[in-house]
Write a protein that holds these residues in place. Structure first.
Motif, PDB file in Angstrom:
ATOM      1  N   SER A  35      17.743  62.625  24.025  1.00 33.92           N
ATOM      2  CA  SER A  35      18.393  61.494  23.623  1.00 33.92           C
ATOM      3  C   SER A  35      17.498  60.050  23.815  1.00 33.92           C
ATOM      4  N   LEU A  36      16.803  60.147  24.661  1.00 32.82           N
ATOM      5  CA  LEU A  36      15.906  58.844  25.354  1.00 32.82           C
ATOM      6  C   LEU A  36      14.780  58.812  24.436  1.00 32.82           C
ATOM      7  N   ASP A  37      14.302  60.224  23.991  1.00 35.12           N
ATOM      8  CA  ASP A  37      13.171  60.131  23.196  1.00 35.12           C
ATOM      9  C   ASP A  37      13.588  59.828  21.692  1.00 35.12           C
ATOM     10  N   ALA A  38      14.882  60.192  21.200  1.00 29.18           N
ATOM     11  CA  ALA A  38      15.367  59.942  19.908  1.00 29.18           C
ATOM     12  C   ALA A  38      15.686  58.511  19.851  1.00 29.18           C
ATOM     13  N   ALA A  39      15.957  57.887  21.071  1.00 27.05           N
ATOM     14  CA  ALA A  39      16.157  56.302  21.143  1.00 27.05           C
ATOM     15  C   ALA A  39      14.866  55.371  20.885  1.00 27.05           C
ATOM     16  N   GLY A  40      13.648  56.274  21.140  1.00 27.53           N
ATOM     17  CA  GLY A  40      12.435  55.455  20.703  1.00 27.53           C
ATOM     18  C   GLY A  40      11.704  55.463  21.951  1.00 27.53           C
ATOM     19  N   LEU A  41      12.195  56.071  23.160  1.00 21.73           N
ATOM     20  CA  LEU A  41      11.410  55.634  24.347  1.00 21.73           C
ATOM     21  C   LEU A  41      10.170  56.771  24.603  1.00 21.73           C
ATOM     22  N   GLY A  42      10.101  57.590  23.606  1.00 22.34           N
ATOM     23  CA  GLY A  42       9.134  58.789  23.825  1.00 22.34           C
ATOM     24  C   GLY A  42       9.648  59.836  24.657  1.00 22.34           C
ATOM     25  N   PRO A  43       8.671  60.872  24.824  1.00 26.26           N
ATOM     26  CA  PRO A  43       9.053  62.011  25.844  1.00 26.26           C
ATOM     27  C   PRO A  43       9.211  61.584  27.141  1.00 26.26           C
ATOM     28  N   ILE A  44      10.120  61.841  27.692  1.00 27.21           N
ATOM     29  CA  ILE A  44      10.394  61.810  29.211  1.00 27.21           C
ATOM     30  C   ILE A  44      10.241  63.167  29.929  1.00 27.21           C
ATOM     31  N   ARG A  45       9.333  63.228  30.962  1.00 25.11           N
ATOM     32  CA  ARG A  45       9.112  64.461  31.371  1.00 25.11           C
ATOM     33  C   ARG A  45      10.209  64.645  32.724  1.00 25.11           C
ATOM     34  N   GLY A  46      10.483  65.889  32.956  1.00 25.89           N
ATOM     35  CA  GLY A  46      11.360  66.099  34.203  1.00 25.89           C
ATOM     36  C   GLY A  46      10.901  65.763  35.354  1.00 25.89           C
ATOM     37  N   GLY A  47       9.441  65.556  35.729  1.00 22.36           N
ATOM     38  CA  GLY A  47       9.119  65.038  36.947  1.00 22.36           C
ATOM     39  C   GLY A  47       9.416  63.629  36.823  1.00 22.36           C
ATOM     40  N   THR A  48       9.637  62.975  35.704  1.00 21.12           N
ATOM     41  CA  THR A  48      10.100  61.339  35.853  1.00 21.12           C
ATOM     42  C   THR A  48      11.486  61.300  35.781  1.00 21.12           C
ATOM     43  N   LEU A  49      12.242  62.303  34.857  1.00 22.24           N
ATOM     44  CA  LEU A  49      13.658  62.266  34.872  1.00 22.24           C
ATOM     45  C   LEU A  49      14.468  62.553  35.913  1.00 22.24           C
ATOM     46  N   TYR A  50      13.915  63.403  36.879  1.00 23.22           N
ATOM     47  CA  TYR A  50      14.992  64.148  37.699  1.00 23.22           C
ATOM     48  C   TYR A  50      14.867  63.322  38.865  1.00 23.22           C
ATOM     49  N   PRO A  51      13.995  62.671  39.182  1.00 22.74           N
ATOM     50  CA  PRO A  51      13.913  61.767  40.326  1.00 22.74           C
ATOM     51  C   PRO A  51      15.137  60.613  40.224  1.00 22.74           C
ATOM     52  N   VAL A  52      14.985  60.108  38.975  1.00 29.01           N
ATOM     53  CA  VAL A  52      16.044  59.155  38.590  1.00 29.01           C
ATOM     54  C   VAL A  52      17.186  59.613  38.582  1.00 29.01           C
ATOM     55  N   LEU A  53      17.724  60.573  38.156  1.00 30.41           N
ATOM     56  CA  LEU A  53      18.920  61.118  38.058  1.00 30.41           C
ATOM     57  C   LEU A  53      19.304  61.258  39.607  1.00 30.41           C
ATOM     58  N   LEU A  54      18.470  61.978  40.451  1.00 30.49           N
ATOM     59  CA  LEU A  54      18.621  61.942  41.956  1.00 30.49           C
ATOM     60  C   LEU A  54      19.134  60.707  42.506  1.00 30.49           C
TER      61      LEU A  54
END
Length: 112
Positions: A35-54
């Protein structure tokens, strides 16, 4: 777009973008990244996304729940909390003010 610059910009707003996606509907990590990529933010890797979610989970902005997958492994679904929604609305107004100022300055650059 310069990937290093995009990464610097994302560090400041990724929490807000994740909350905005979750305001639409609950989601799991891979789906959030899409969804973030489709919104134009580009690919977000798990190593970036999961710490944010935590971090969002630890601060009470989101809740998480494991669910069995229909055809695969269990997935951790994230849902925005009432506190997360309130914080998102407040911060969205601040972001609007901030970006308006940046846009004003950058428009001046484009006309020179």
């Amino acid at each position: 777009m310069d990937h290093e610059r995009r990464g610097q910009w994302l560090r400041g707003v990724l929490d807000l973008c994740v909350l905005a996606v979750l305001l639409r509907r609950e989601s799991y990590g891979y789906e959030l990244a899409q969804s973030l990529d489709a919104a134009g933010l580009g690919p977000i890797r798990g190593g970036t996304l999961y710490p944010v979610l935590l971090r969002l989970q630890r601060t009470g902005m989101v809740t998480a729940q494991w669910r069995e997958g229909e055809s695969g492994p269990a997935r951790k679904y994230y849902r925005i909390t009432e506190a997360g929604g309130e914080m998102l609305r407040r911060t969205a107004a601040d972001w609007e003010t901030f970006t308006r100022g940046v846009d004003t300055l950058l428009r001046e650059v484009a006309t020179r």
